[in-house]
Design a protein around this motif. Sequence first.
Motif, PDB file in Angstrom:
ATOM      1  N   ILE A  14       0.772  -1.410  -0.066  1.00 46.11           N
ATOM      2  CA  ILE A  14       0.133   0.015  -0.048  1.00 46.11           C
ATOM      3  C   ILE A  14       0.995   1.231  -0.063  1.00 46.11           C
ATOM      4  CG2 ILE A  14      -1.717  -1.432   1.302  1.00 46.11           C
ATOM      5  CD1 ILE A  14      -1.284   0.725   3.509  1.00 46.11           C
ATOM      6  N   THR A  15       0.327   2.272  -0.527  1.00 44.46           N
ATOM      7  CA  THR A  15       0.942   3.561  -0.516  1.00 44.46           C
ATOM      8  C   THR A  15       0.602   4.442   0.443  1.00 44.46           C
ATOM      9  OG1 THR A  15       1.429   3.624  -2.904  1.00 44.46           O
ATOM     10  CG2 THR A  15       1.483   5.848  -2.024  1.00 44.46           C
ATOM     11  N   GLY A  16      -0.615   4.589   0.793  1.00 44.02           N
ATOM     12  CA  GLY A  16      -1.344   5.383   1.858  1.00 44.02           C
ATOM     13  C   GLY A  16      -2.525   4.967   2.541  1.00 44.02           C
ATOM     14  N   VAL A  17      -2.966   5.496   3.565  1.00 48.25           N
ATOM     15  CA  VAL A  17      -4.245   5.207   4.230  1.00 48.25           C
ATOM     16  C   VAL A  17      -4.652   6.518   4.774  1.00 48.25           C
ATOM     17  CG1 VAL A  17      -3.061   4.293   6.333  1.00 48.25           C
ATOM     18  CG2 VAL A  17      -5.503   3.845   6.041  1.00 48.25           C
ATOM     19  N   ALA A  18      -5.872   6.848   4.531  1.00 48.21           N
ATOM     20  CA  ALA A  18      -6.636   8.027   4.917  1.00 48.21           C
ATOM     21  C   ALA A  18      -7.833   7.956   5.493  1.00 48.21           C
ATOM     22  CB  ALA A  18      -6.401   9.145   3.860  1.00 48.21           C
ATOM     23  N   SER A  19      -8.780   8.844   6.099  1.00 47.64           N
ATOM     24  CA  SER A  19      -9.900   8.630   6.428  1.00 47.64           C
ATOM     25  C   SER A  19     -10.375  10.216   6.546  1.00 47.64           C
ATOM     26  CB  SER A  19      -9.738   8.053   8.102  1.00 47.64           C
ATOM     27  OG  SER A  19      -9.466   9.199   8.967  1.00 47.64           O
ATOM     28  N   LEU A  52     -12.783   5.171   5.441  1.00 46.78           N
ATOM     29  CA  LEU A  52     -11.241   4.907   5.472  1.00 46.78           C
ATOM     30  C   LEU A  52     -10.864   4.462   3.878  1.00 46.78           C
ATOM     31  CD1 LEU A  52     -11.732   4.603   8.297  1.00 46.78           C
ATOM     32  CD2 LEU A  52      -9.769   3.058   8.273  1.00 46.78           C
ATOM     33  N   MET A  53      -9.580   4.965   3.387  1.00 44.15           N
ATOM     34  CA  MET A  53      -9.189   4.738   1.983  1.00 44.15           C
ATOM     35  C   MET A  53      -7.927   4.012   2.418  1.00 44.15           C
ATOM     36  SD  MET A  53     -11.449   5.410  -0.382  1.00 44.15           S
ATOM     37  CE  MET A  53     -10.387   5.096  -1.760  1.00 44.15           C
ATOM     38  N   ILE A  54      -7.789   2.761   1.770  1.00 49.86           N
ATOM     39  CA  ILE A  54      -6.397   2.250   1.741  1.00 49.86           C
ATOM     40  C   ILE A  54      -6.001   1.869   0.148  1.00 49.86           C
ATOM     41  CG2 ILE A  54      -4.972   0.099   2.309  1.00 49.86           C
ATOM     42  CD1 ILE A  54      -8.481   0.559   4.184  1.00 49.86           C
ATOM     43  N   VAL A  55      -5.023   2.474  -0.256  1.00 48.01           N
ATOM     44  CA  VAL A  55      -4.562   2.733  -1.509  1.00 48.01           C
ATOM     45  C   VAL A  55      -3.110   2.344  -1.870  1.00 48.01           C
ATOM     46  CG1 VAL A  55      -4.113   4.455  -3.336  1.00 48.01           C
ATOM     47  CG2 VAL A  55      -6.178   4.881  -1.722  1.00 48.01           C
TER      48      VAL A  55
END
Length: 450
Positions: free
Chosen positions: A299-304, A388-391
């Motif tokens: 994964i490159t990043g995780v955001a909410s 939440l986005m896990i990308v």
Amino acid sequence: MRVVKFGGSSLANGPQVQKVLNIILAEPKRRVIVTSAPGKRSDSDIKVTDLLIKYANCVLQKRDYQAALNQIWTRYQEIADFFDISQNSLQPLKQELIELPLTNYANYDFLMAAFKAHGEKINAQLLTLILQKQGVAARFLDPKTAGLLVSDVPNDAAVLPQTYQNLKKWRHTQELLIVPGFYGVTESGQIATFSRGGSDITGAILAQGLQAELYENFTDVNAIYASDPRIVTHPQPIQVMTYRELRELSYAGFSVFHDEALIPAIEGQIPIKVKNTNHPDLPGTMIVPEQHFHTQNVITGVASSNHFAALYLHRYLLNKEVGFTLKLLQIFYQFNISYEHMPSGIDDLTVIFDKRQFTKELRQQMCQKIQEVLNPDYLEWIDDYAILMIVGEGMRNKIGVMKLITSSLAKKNIGLHMINQGASRISIMLGTKQADAPIAVSEIYHQFFN
């Protein structure tokens, strides 16, 4: 040739502008500079754009605006004094601000757009004077002269296709071009602004139109990080990421770029580099097309983000009723509401909204209409909702990613309202309670960046 955009914090005062000059002059390929309006000098300060909105409101409400005008000009005067710019040189800029209330506008919305746009315009003119005083062959390029044409929506304009043809003639200019961000000109000659934060959009438009080799975006962060530093202590900086990774993460709260700013750069396949004006020697983050991109990370990043709400609807044999979803969408259209996602089962569905669209009254009216038209067995509005986005491009070819995510959340007893994987297979979206979102982000981050 590079297009370089500087944010409001980078142009907030004289010392910051000096850093900008050093950056511009350090690389001869930096030939087109996009300015923002002066931003905050401290946490308690007021952005010039907000002062211009105050100025405009005073004019619209027929109140005395001299104090607001003085407050705005003081910001530019302080920067000019730092570089010893003469009053004779500054007078045309000041006069332009003074004459704003005397100009004819198509309507009040165009008045507001013109007032706001002058934060960037005056700053671009001032930066041009500063560079010229230091012997640099700099030219102020107004969007009207440049041919940056936009639609007739005064405060949410879109670039018109002919703009890119118009910009080509400026590609080989020998002068350093200083262009104000945030606005363009309609075909009838009225100033219209992009949505707020739109200087990023101007930079991307110029990068595409001028076929730049790179679009540099200088701001006040060292890089784009794999997670929010307010949630995860010292998250890993992202060295390289793709356009679509950033778009997916921006959806859930990554706020380095204005949400629409990447579109012209994506269309032009222009690489983008995010750097810090205060630490320009740091590598920053490069944003590139997907082609030929290779990553070592899953994964490159995780955001909410917490600005979501959900509408849960249950009705037996929902899946058998032809036109049920069409009727629901027609109700949304009637109330001018857009939806984000609509995961469904055989007897129920959930509609996820950006809740910033709603007032309490609008929400009640819409739900009442749904009850009347669709007669569901059960209808519930869920206000406590976070996305939440896990990308990561690396997720496409990795088996077991979902297991790693859900197992890390199960250890913290975090339940999920919704799971959705995008068609591109580079993103997974989760729905949780708002209180669980920061914990979930931290757990997922440490699962993959240990």
